[in-house]
Design an enzyme around this catalytic site. Structure first.
Site, PDB file in Angstrom:
ATOM      1  N   ASP A  29       0.841  -1.195   0.000  1.00 57.28           N
ATOM      2  CA  ASP A  29       0.000   0.000   0.000  1.00 57.28           C
ATOM      3  C   ASP A  29       0.886   1.259   0.000  1.00 57.28           C
ATOM      4  O   ASP A  29       1.760   1.388  -0.839  1.00 57.28           O
ATOM      5  CB  ASP A  29      -0.987  -0.062   1.171  1.00 57.28           C
ATOM      6  N   TYR A  61      -1.400  11.422   1.753  1.00 55.18           N
ATOM      7  CA  TYR A  61      -2.229  11.757   0.589  1.00 55.18           C
ATOM      8  C   TYR A  61      -2.157  13.254   0.291  1.00 55.18           C
ATOM      9  O   TYR A  61      -2.161  13.668  -0.866  1.00 55.18           O
ATOM     10  CB  TYR A  61      -3.682  11.354   0.837  1.00 55.18           C
ATOM     11  N   HIS A  85      -7.336  -6.386  -0.602  1.00 56.77           N
ATOM     12  CA  HIS A  85      -6.239  -5.425  -0.473  1.00 56.77           C
ATOM     13  C   HIS A  85      -5.210  -5.801   0.593  1.00 56.77           C
ATOM     14  O   HIS A  85      -4.006  -5.688   0.362  1.00 56.77           O
ATOM     15  CB  HIS A  85      -6.826  -4.044  -0.168  1.00 56.77           C
TER      16      HIS A  85
END
Length: 316
Positions: free
Chosen positions: A101, A230, A295
């Site tokens: 990730d 982010y 995921h």
């Protein structure tokens, strides 16, 4: 688990919490969002038993590691800098990198910035994405998926934190960790994360004890540190112009779940399987697509992932 040692290491201007176990060739594990060193609990035990020194930090902004408040402190330069400082502090010249990730994104940058420090990389979930000099990444996601796409919704400081607070840390974690939809994760502004289905029961791979540990750490630290990765995406893009067009020049194995949202982004499968990935990562040796997995594969399929990692790094 009680054999895992926990230490605090000063690096790059912060204090970093590090979980470690074992002796032998060092393996550095990099977690994603919303995760901790704890995501690697199975691999730490498995690979240390096979003769490796396993090192899993809480990355900057997560868990018991310092979390500077400003998003501008979370560029790829900062995070890789933390990790180089960690290796220097531990007296380690080269490591095997194992990442997932956001950790995978950092691992790609690590290999671009300092390939001399990496023996080989096992990367999970997020394939290499060459820097597009014509478009900032957040702008690209917005054009592809719209304003409600989770990465776009994470951009505004404090906004998504208020949404998370309104349903509570445990509810946030359950929704993220148990999601198995391969569709683009969107968080409608009028509904927030409540629009995501809450699991009735936890999956077999995530116990109440596991969830309680993760929730306890995020309840203490909050989500801002992780969300700042982010928020620094476009800043990293601005700073990394000098690396445009550079190939990843370390041996790589890539693992992804077939239901992973990242694997189902338009164009990604063609890139991975039809030559683009191999062009940009010329020492890519193997791609593994795990059937039925989503995921969080290192936790969902711990034994298989540990075996895949071992089978690759034992060659070097």
């Amino acid at each position: 688990m009680e054999k895992i040692e926990h230490t605090t290491v000063p690096t790059n201007g912060i204090n970093m919490h590090v979980a470690s176990i074992g002796a032998g060739p060092p393996v550095l594990f990099l977690h994603g969002f919303p995760e901790l060193w704890y995501s690697w609990r199975h691999q730490l035990l498995s690979l240390s038993s096979l003769g490796y020194r396993c090192i899993a930090p809480d990355l900057r902004g997560f868990g018991d590691t310092d979390a500077p408040p400003s998003p501008t402190s979370y560029t790829a330069m900062h995070i890789v800098g933390d990790l180089i400082g960690l290796l220097d502090h531990l007296g380690i010249d080269q490591v095997f990198l194992v990442a997932h990730d956001w950790g995978a994104v950092i691992a790609w940058w690590f290999c671009l910035f300092r390939p001399d420090r990496v023996k080989a990389l096992v990367n999970m979930s997020i394939a290499f994405s060459p820097r597009n000099p014509k478009r900032k990444p957040v702008d690209g996601f917005r054009a592809l998926f719209g304003d409600d796409y989770y990465i776009c919704r994470f951009q505004e400081p404090e906004e998504i934190e208020r949404d998370f607070d309104s349903i509570g840390t445990a509810a946030v974690m359950k929704r993220f960790l148990t999601s198995r939809s391969p569709k683009p994760p969107c968080i409608p502004k009028d509904q927030g994360l409540k629009s995501w289905a809450a699991p009735v029961t936890l999956p077999a791979w995530l116990t109440e004890e596991d969830l309680n540990y993760i929730v306890s750490k995020f309840s203490k630290s909050g989500f801002t540190g992780g969300l700042n990765y982010y928020r620094a995406l476009n800043l990293t893009w601005e700073l990394t112009g000098p690396w445009t067009g550079l190939q990843i020049k370390v041996p790589v194995k890539f693992i992804v779940g077939e239901l992973d949202v990242t694997y189902n982004i338009p164009g990604v499968q063609a890139y991975i399987h039809k030559g683009g990935f191999k062009r940009d990562v010329p020492f890519l040796q193997e791609v593994v697509v795990m059937e039925g997995a989503a995921h969080f594969i290192a936790q969902e399929k711990p034994d298989e992932v540990s075996q895949h990692v071992y089978d690759f790094i034992k060659k070097f």
